[in-house]
Write an enzyme that holds these catalytic residues in place. Structure first.
Site, PDB file in Angstrom:
ATOM      1  N   CYS A 454      17.871  24.385  86.746  1.00 40.86           N
ATOM      2  CA  CYS A 454      17.692  23.710  85.461  1.00 40.86           C
ATOM      3  C   CYS A 454      18.380  22.343  85.463  1.00 40.86           C
ATOM      4  CB  CYS A 454      18.209  24.574  84.323  1.00 40.86           C
ATOM      5  SG  CYS A 454      19.940  25.043  84.486  1.00 40.86           S
ATOM      6  N   HIS A 826      23.528  26.565  81.260  1.00 41.04           N
ATOM      7  CA  HIS A 826      22.116  26.204  81.364  1.00 41.04           C
ATOM      8  C   HIS A 826      21.935  24.780  80.857  1.00 41.04           C
ATOM      9  CE1 HIS A 826      17.816  26.536  81.366  1.00 41.04           C
ATOM     10  NE2 HIS A 826      17.717  26.441  80.050  1.00 41.04           N
TER      11      HIS A 826
END
Length: 1001
Positions: A454, A826
């Site tokens: 990510c 994330h």
């Protein structure tokens, strides 16, 4: 009497004389008394009607028969018996064949005269049997038309129950055998009229007995789906379509497209023949059924059929536009076929050579409907040229032909294209297992998470949303190279044009991953961004060095010519696509990274004893912003920075980056509030952090400055000034601080207000620095609260307006980190959805010197900018709002802004990008795809359609044994908002199938 009548019809008397004699004969027929006379009269009239030499003789026979039946009904009923009717239908009459329409016409006439007689019921029974036999013999259109007229008037003759179903099916077969060989308009009209009568009969039967409809339609499909090369069904079947209830479309198409017994070859034939029906005049709803079938096939992902049929029939559909009677339906089908065929320009380019001729014809044909039709047609052409730009040799003549006609806005074109793609079709026809994940309503492409990637996905999407950078990358001519820039160009091309909902950037990950990044582990997106920009910069520098060495190996003349051409082409591209930052005489050698992201700083240190000033100019591609004292650490104490602590500068990656500066030692007591600031003061803002970065620092004590003039350590003042503003200003918030006590890196969770518009103070490097009097003025933002914060955090500084200017920037992207440490969590990003051909938005009053906070915050959320912002979360892309960007940390305390990208705004009246090419050829400022990129995208789009089709077929075969509780979108809601990890999908270098995407909220 028969002798008199024979003499009449064979004599050469004039017409008035004949009529007078006929009158007398009719009167004599009415008075006939003997059975022989009646028999002779019936035989004679039958012969005149069926075998008469001309219309006058047939008229005489009809008049005499009418008088005879009226005055001698018992005799007429006895002579016109079921046996006589059966003889006529099976053997004909004299030399007249049984399939002659005159036979049916005669029977029709006699039935009208006999309708009140009981014996007519027996005749009806005979006709019911015989009409079924007759239609099985495939009579011609004229005979069928006469038979249809008879059956419409005498519905008692229509077969019933199972025979009725069989009759309808055979009548459909008979229609499919019709063929017209006429060349005259009158003959063609007669043929169309005959077919219309037959189809009207079927409509009446379907209405009276609905049970006959579905078998009839099944017969139609069996006929048009036949692959027998010796059989070519007539397009007269199109006349039936208008009589099928429109509300049955969904049920019928679902049944058809999901039937596993229908082979692809049969479906292809059926679709092709339905498209041929567009040539049938007066038929209604043909286009509706064709489009419904096309959508149904797309919904069940039978893309091979769609591709084959489109390429085979697109030119025929286009040719129907020349005929006013069928052009509206043909345009509807043509529009759907072209707009949905988005994986390749092949279909559109098949019709391009015919566009100009059609436009000219529509302008001059004088029809009242042609003008409105021309506007619809040109709107379609504009959409297709937008979708497949980059073919000026094909489009120049078209643009010239339609230059005075209006064209749709870019946003409308994008919406139409996004809604029309095969992968965007409604899946209402498919079962739950067959539903696919097409592109989101945004039209943007996500990136598959390849295992804690990510950090890369968020940075790639941020760079992709940097409009000027993206356009310049896509315009570079890098054919045949294997550089990192080439891989980035290919990745950008896929993000812009792939039909996949999410693309898997495996090749780019392998090429751009820093060597010290472990595969499958979470990494720092800011570190990755610096490494990526540095690699791209150094790579271009190396290529420039190699190019400059080439003249040694080749002749000067050739080199000069080649270099000149290359330089000219590159400069043309840059001038067309991008506004280069503050062009200077020596800027020609700057790399693309320097042009887009490169700025310059001057660091000055002034000795307070001798006032000697030491200056150093340094390039940067991002500014690393430390937090002001009083920040909140996760599970740790507040950090308070000494005013005398020297501030570290993160050098731009062009010059080799450095680690983030570390805050000073902890002095304040630990806080029990882990995720919220411990102060009631207004939150920090981006301008606060930039001003803190630019504020002067006192170097004293352990950090004292060694002054060469004084030859000793001295107290000094250090200042930083921006002397060259980049096109894109990248700001990294240094949220990860090293905790010396616990020897871990912790995250600063302070909320930071992100203004949509800021102004960066930029100094004139030619003006000499003066000690304690030339510090940068505070960063300007349209919010009085920010100035209040700054007054509390920074010491006041004087500002000389003559030596600096204020450069406006608008927010472009924000990368969010969700989590509590740099080693976990994330990343996802917000990107501004730039509209317009210049790639910019210009909010009202954005250059006003003082803008209230309320107005500043509402600018991005106005109704006209409802879809300004996009949220990129790996595979998933959704619309969002600027309010969501600003409030993300308030809603989710672990989700904090980490990397911000601001885009320089040109002052009013200045051109930002140049927009369109010369002569307005390009519909938007996006550069046309080069052939190598286009070929790669076409190849992958075809592969994707094949993958989807194969997957759908496999799932369809497994459907009966599948669990009813299957959830096609996974159990996303059970995952934490900051989750990160592999989400599957994707082939070798392309995108994947439906992936489990994790959205933060």
């Amino acid at each position: 009497m028969d002798k008199i009548l024979e003499g009449l019809v064979s004599s050469n008397h004039s017409v008035p004389v004949k009529k007078a004699i006929v009158k007398k004969v009719v009167e004599a027929a009415e008075r006939a008394v003997t059975e022989d006379q009646c028999q002779a009269l019936f035989t004679l009239t039958t012969r005149l009607i069926l075998l008469g030499e001309d219309a006058f003789q047939k008229q005489i026979g009809s008049q005499v028969l009418d008088a005879y039946a009226r005055y001698h009904r018992p005799e007429f009923e006895r002579f016109f018996s079921k046996d006589f009717v059966l003889s006529l239908l099976q053997q004909g009459y004299g030399q007249l064949d049984r399939k002659d329409p005159a036979i049916v016409e005669y029977i029709h006439c006699c039935l009208r005269l006999l309708i009140s007689c009981p014996s007519v019921l027996e005749i009806f029974s005979v006709i019911q049997v015989e009409v079924l036999r007759m239609v099985c013999e495939r009579p011609d259109p004229a005979f069928c038309a006469r038979l249809s007229t008879l059956l419409s008037d005498f519905v008692q003759c229509i077969p019933r129950d199972k025979s009725g179903v069989l009759f309808c099916q055979q009548l459909v077969r008979t229609i499919s055998s019709f063929h017209c060989f006429a060349s005259q308009e009158q003959e063609l009209r007669e043929y169309v009229g005959q077919v219309t009568k037959v189809s009207a009969l079927l409509q009446n039967i379907w209405k009276a007995d609905p049970a006959t409809l579905l078998p009839s339609l099944q017969e139609v499909f069996a006929i048009i789906a036949s692959t027998d090369p010796s059989f070519d069904p007539s397009i007269a079947l199109a006349s039936l379509v208008q009589h099928i209830p429109v509300q049955m479309i969904t049920v019928l198409i679902k049944s058809l497209t999901t039937d596993q017994n229908v082979r692809d070859a049969n479906m292809t034939k059926a679709l092709c023949r339905m498209i041929d029906w567009l040539s049938w005049p007066l038929a209604q709803h043909v286009d509706t059924w064709v489009i419904a079938l096309l959508k149904g096939l797309a919904a069940v992902q039978k893309f091979t059929i769609l591709i084959d049929v489109t390429l085979l029939k697109i030119e025929l559909v286009f040719s129907r536009l020349w005929y006013p009677i069928v052009r509206q339906g043909a345009l509807a089908v043509l529009s759907h076929m072209l707009l949905s065929f988005q994986h390749s320009p092949e279909a559109f380019h098949l019709v391009v050579p015919h566009v100009v001729d059609l436009v000219q014809s529509l302008r001059t044909d004088g029809l009242p409907t042609s003008k409105a039709f021309l506007l619809q047609f040109t709107e379609l052409i504009h959409c297709m040229m937008y979708q497949y730009s980059g073919f000026p040799d094909l489009y120049d003549n078209i643009l010239e032909a339609i230059k005075d006609l209006p064209k749709s806005a870019e946003e409308k074109i994008k919406l139409v294209l996004n809604q029309s793609a095969w992968t965007s079709q409604s899946n209402s026809f498919a079962s739950g297992l067959l539903k696919q994940a097409g592109k989101s309503e945004t039209g943007k492409t996500g990136l598959v998470n390849l295992g804690n990637t990510c950090y890369m996905n968020s940075i790639i999407q941020t760079l992709f949303m940097a409009t000027d950078f993206r356009r310049h990358v896509l315009s570079l001519h890098l054919n045949g190279s294997n550089t990192l820039m080439k891989k980035l160009q290919l990745l950008f091309a896929f993000l812009a044009h792939t039909q996949r909902a999410a693309y898997a950037p495996r090749n780019f990950l392998e090429a751009s991953r820093p060597p010290w990044f472990n595969m499958g582990s979470q990494q720092d997106c800011s570190e990755y961004l610096r490494f990526l920009l540095d690699r791209l910069h150094e790579e271009e520098k190396t290529l420039q060095a190699l190019d400059s060495a080439k003249p040694k190996a080749v002749s000067p003349a050739d080199t000069s010519s080649k270099d000149s051409a290359t330089t000219s082409a590159q400069e043309d591209n840059e001038q067309t696509i991008l506004p280069l930052a503050e062009a200077k005489p020596g800027d020609d050698t700057r790399t693309l990274i320097e042009k887009m992201f490169g700025g310059k700083l001057i660091t000055s240190i002034c000795c307070t004893l001798c006032n000697c000033i030491s200056e150093k100019e340094e390039p940067f591609t991002d500014l690393s912003l430390a937090f002001c004292p009083g920040t909140t650490l996760q599970d740790g104490p507040q950090t308070q920075r000494q005013s005398e602590e020297p501030k570290a500068l993160c050098q731009g990656s062009v010059n080799g980056g450095s680690e983030a500066p570390e805050p000073g030692s902890a002095k304040a007591p630990a806080s029990n509030a882990h995720f919220v600031p411990v102060t009631n003061e207004p939150p920090l803002s981006v301008p606060d952090l930039v001003n803190y970065f630019l504020a002067p620092e006192i170097l004293d004590g352990d950090n004292a400055y060694f002054c060469e003039k004084c030859s000793s350590l001295q107290r000094a003042e250090k200042t930083i000034k921006v002397v060259s503003a980049p096109e894109y200003l990248i700001l990294t918030l240094l949220r990860f601080s090293y905790d010396a006590k616990c020897h871990v890196r912790r995250k600063i969770l302070d909320n930071v207000t992100i203004p949509p518009l800021i102004r960066l103070p930029v100094h004139d490097p030619s003006i000499p620095t003066q000690c304690s009097s030339s510090t940068s003025s505070p960063l300007q933002v349209d919010s009085p609260e920010s100035s209040e914060n700054l007054a509390k955090k920074l010491k006041s500084s004087q500002h000389d307006e003559e030596e600096e200017k204020s450069v406006p920037y608008v927010l472009s992207s924000v990368v969010i980190h969700s989590g509590i440490s740099s080693e976990s969590g994330h990343y996802y990003s917000y990107g501004r959805n730039i509209n317009g051909t210049d790639g910019a938005q210009h909010p009202d009053n954005q250059y006003a010197p003082s803008l209230p906070r309320e107005q500043s915050e509402t600018l991005p959320n106005s109704s006209q900018e409802a879809k300004d912002w996009l949220l990129f979360n790996d595979s998933r892309v959704t619309f969002t709002s600027f309010q969501s960007v600003q409030n993300i940390t308030n809603r989710f305390p672990k989700d904090t802004a980490y990397v911000l990208m601001y885009r320089k705004q040109e002052l009013p009246g200045q051109s930002l990008n140049g927009g369109l090419m010369a002569n307005g050829m390009r519909l938007s400022a996006e550069p046309p795809l080069q052939k190598e990129l286009l070929d790669a995208i076409i190849k992958d789009n075809k592969l994707y359609l094949q993958e989807q089709e194969l997957s759908a077929r496999t799932q369809a075969l497994q459907a009966p044994s599948s669990s009813c509780s299957f959830r096609p979108n996974g159990s996303d809601d059970n995952n934490p908002p900051g989750s990160c990890g592999p989400s599957g999908g994707g082939g070798g270098g392309g995108g994947g199938f439906n992936t489990i995407s994790r959205l933060v909220f």
